[in-house]
Design an enzyme around this catalytic site. Structure first.
Site, mmCIF file in Angstrom:
data_model
loop_
_atom_site.group_PDB
_atom_site.id
_atom_site.type_symbol
_atom_site.label_atom_id
_atom_site.label_comp_id
_atom_site.label_asym_id
_atom_site.label_seq_id
_atom_site.Cartn_x
_atom_site.Cartn_y
_atom_site.Cartn_z
ATOM 1 C CG ASN A 1 -22.058 -8.403 0.915
ATOM 2 O OD1 ASN A 1 -20.869 -8.290 1.189
ATOM 3 N ND2 ASN A 1 -22.871 -9.191 1.584
ATOM 4 C CG ASP B 1 -27.788 -12.354 11.154
ATOM 5 O OD1 ASP B 1 -28.603 -12.788 10.326
ATOM 6 O OD2 ASP B 1 -26.639 -11.978 10.853
ATOM 7 C CG ASP C 1 -12.086 -0.298 10.526
ATOM 8 O OD1 ASP C 1 -11.491 0.764 10.291
ATOM 9 O OD2 ASP C 1 -13.251 -0.354 10.954
ATOM 10 C CG HIS D 1 -27.981 -14.109 7.146
ATOM 11 N ND1 HIS D 1 -27.444 -13.253 8.076
ATOM 12 C CD2 HIS D 1 -27.391 -13.791 5.972
ATOM 13 C CE1 HIS D 1 -26.575 -12.439 7.493
ATOM 14 N NE2 HIS D 1 -26.524 -12.753 6.207
ATOM 15 C CE1 TYR E 1 -23.663 6.485 12.677
ATOM 16 C CE2 TYR E 1 -24.545 4.269 12.947
ATOM 17 C CZ TYR E 1 -24.715 5.594 12.598
ATOM 18 O OH TYR E 1 -25.951 6.038 12.171
ATOM 19 C CG ASP F 1 -38.309 -12.332 17.814
ATOM 20 O OD1 ASP F 1 -38.026 -11.345 17.110
ATOM 21 O OD2 ASP F 1 -38.990 -13.290 17.414
ATOM 22 N N PRO G 1 -27.050 -29.497 15.863
ATOM 23 C CG PRO G 1 -27.076 -31.608 14.868
ATOM 24 C CD PRO G 1 -27.477 -30.182 14.634
ATOM 25 C CB SER H 1 -23.263 -11.467 6.086
ATOM 26 O OG SER H 1 -24.061 -10.381 5.703
#
Length: 430
Positions: free
Chosen positions: A209, A74, A252, A108, A226, A93, A82, A276
């Site tokens: 979406n 993501d 599914d 996100h 897939y 990364d 916290p 998401s």
């Protein structure tokens, strides 16, 4: 539980894939990579609806996800939040091709990870579904998905996405959560998905979406389409599919994804919409199963999740898949293809002769009491009848009489007027 893969395979494939990256590798410290970071949200004190629906506390006596590694591909995951501290590895990364996926500029990925592992805190209503799992953050995007469409997928190239999947496998992920979406097939991504399937990793992806409301078919989302990937749609608190959740054979299962609460970067929480955020609820369920039964294969975990889903308001053709995910049933129920096992016959109940004799005596006494009671009641009725008839019989000397009619019952009869006439006493002839 975590399974480490040989780094040699990843190094060879990763070297080939990273040659396609077009973004330079900045030499900045991790906090400096965020150009326009999102603001932290306010702390949520109420219990979110999706937690009341899924009730994860029911399943925690059986599993909390301990020992399971969940890769979140993501925008990164803010490990300083916290509720996430100590639950997030440093990760990778993929945008910078460097360690450090535990940084999030847009919240996100932090929101997605928090739905899985956020710790319970005093005064905070929100927490994760599998709080003892570990997040492996793989950063592939610096842009957020807005509330109606997953635009984050557009910022992810196939090579970067494929590298992220393979890196997650090499870092020992047992479950991979993919809440970003590509809308075109990519051979690199497909090969990476197959690599993860071959290494027994449970793969969970957002169904997208971009529902078209019937104007035209929804675009096909990848990697949800897939083989070997669980595609997840989203429902609201009424169990209805949210408007933007896509419809297609790649859905599914569905999970709460309308106005669900999750963590923001740094501190606080916010409400989110979209597939998401339904996806990590299925990933958390997979983590709970893998912790409870580590010997189950990824295919068996997937089958368990789909088979134990609750009935939904619509069928698969309307974007509900097998139904709504149920973590408790997924962990506690078992699947089998064996024939039913005949249970042994019940043991014979021993006979207590004394108790049986007492029961027979009481039955006899009951019958006697019934007949005696009926006889006494008959005598009482007869006495009452005689007591009412004897005085009347004496008055009438036992002769039959007609009942006197009351004055009001007599009919009014017009009496004829009296007619007087004289009777002659003698007759005379002329």
């Amino acid at each position: 539980m975590a399974r480490r893969r040989p780094i040699t395979t990843f190094a060879l494939v990763g070297a080939l894939l990273t040659t396609t990256l077009t973004l330079p590798v900045p030499a900045h410290a991790a906090p400096e990579i965020c150009q326009n970071p999102s603001d932290p949200g306010e702390v949520n004190t109420e219990t979110p609806w999706h937690q009341r629906w899924l009730a994860p506390q029911r399943v925690w006596p059986f599993s909390t996800g301990a020992g399971v590694r969940v890769a979140v591909i993501d925008s990164g995951t803010d490990s300083s939040h916290p509720q996430l501290a100590g639950r997030v590895d440093s990760g990778f990364d993929a945008l910078r091709n460097a360690p450090g996926g535990d940084v999030d500029c847009v919240s996100h990925g932090t929101a997605v990870a928090s739905i899985i592992v956020a710790a319970r805190q005093e005064g905070v209503g929100f927490h994760g579904l599998a709080p003892d799992a570990t997040i492996v953050p793989i950063r592939v995007s610096e842009r957020n998905a807005n509330e109606s469409t997953d635009t984050a997928g557009a910022t992810v190239g196939g090579a970067v996405f494929a590298q992220a999947i393979m890196r997650a496998v090499e870092d020992g992920a047992d479950v991979i959560n993919m809440s970003v979406t590509l809308y075109r097939p990519d051979p690199d991504v497909q090969r990476a998905i197959q690599y993860a399937v071959d290494n027994d990793v449970v793969l969970v992806a957002a169904a997208g979406n971009r529902h078209q409301d019937g104007a035209r078919p929804d675009p096909v989302p990848y990697p949800a389409s897939y083989d070997g990937v669980i595609g997840v749609g989203a429902v609201d608190q009424n169990g209805a599919r949210i408007r933007q959740s896509q419809i297609g054979p790649y859905v599914d299962i569905v999970a709460p994804g309308g106005a669900v609460v999750a963590a923001t970067r740094l501190t606080g929480h916010a409400a989110y919409d979209g597939t998401s955020f339904a996806t990590p609820m299925v990933s958390a369920t997979a983590a709970l199963i893998r912790a409870a039964e580590p010997n189950l294969s990824a295919k068996e975990v997937t089958r368990r999740i789909l088979a134990t889903a609750d009935p939904a308001r619509g069928d698969a053709a309307r974007g509900y898949g097998s139904g709504v995910v149920n973590p408790y049933r997924a962990v506690t129920e078992r699947l089998t293809s064996a024939k039913p096992v005949a249970q042994p016959p019940l043991p014979e109940v021993p006979v207590d002769a004394a108790a049986q004799a007492r029961e027979q005596r009481w039955a006899l006494f009951g019958r006697l009491a019934l007949w005696i009671g009926l006889g006494l009641a008959t005598v009482a009725v007869a006495v009452a009848v005689l007591a009412a008839l004897l005085p009347r019989g004496r008055r009438t000397r036992w002769r039959p009489t007609r009942p006197a009619a009351s004055p009001g019952d007599r009919p009014e009869i017009d009496e004829p007027e009296e007619v007087f006439f004289r009777v002659p006493t003698s007759t005379s002839r002329e």
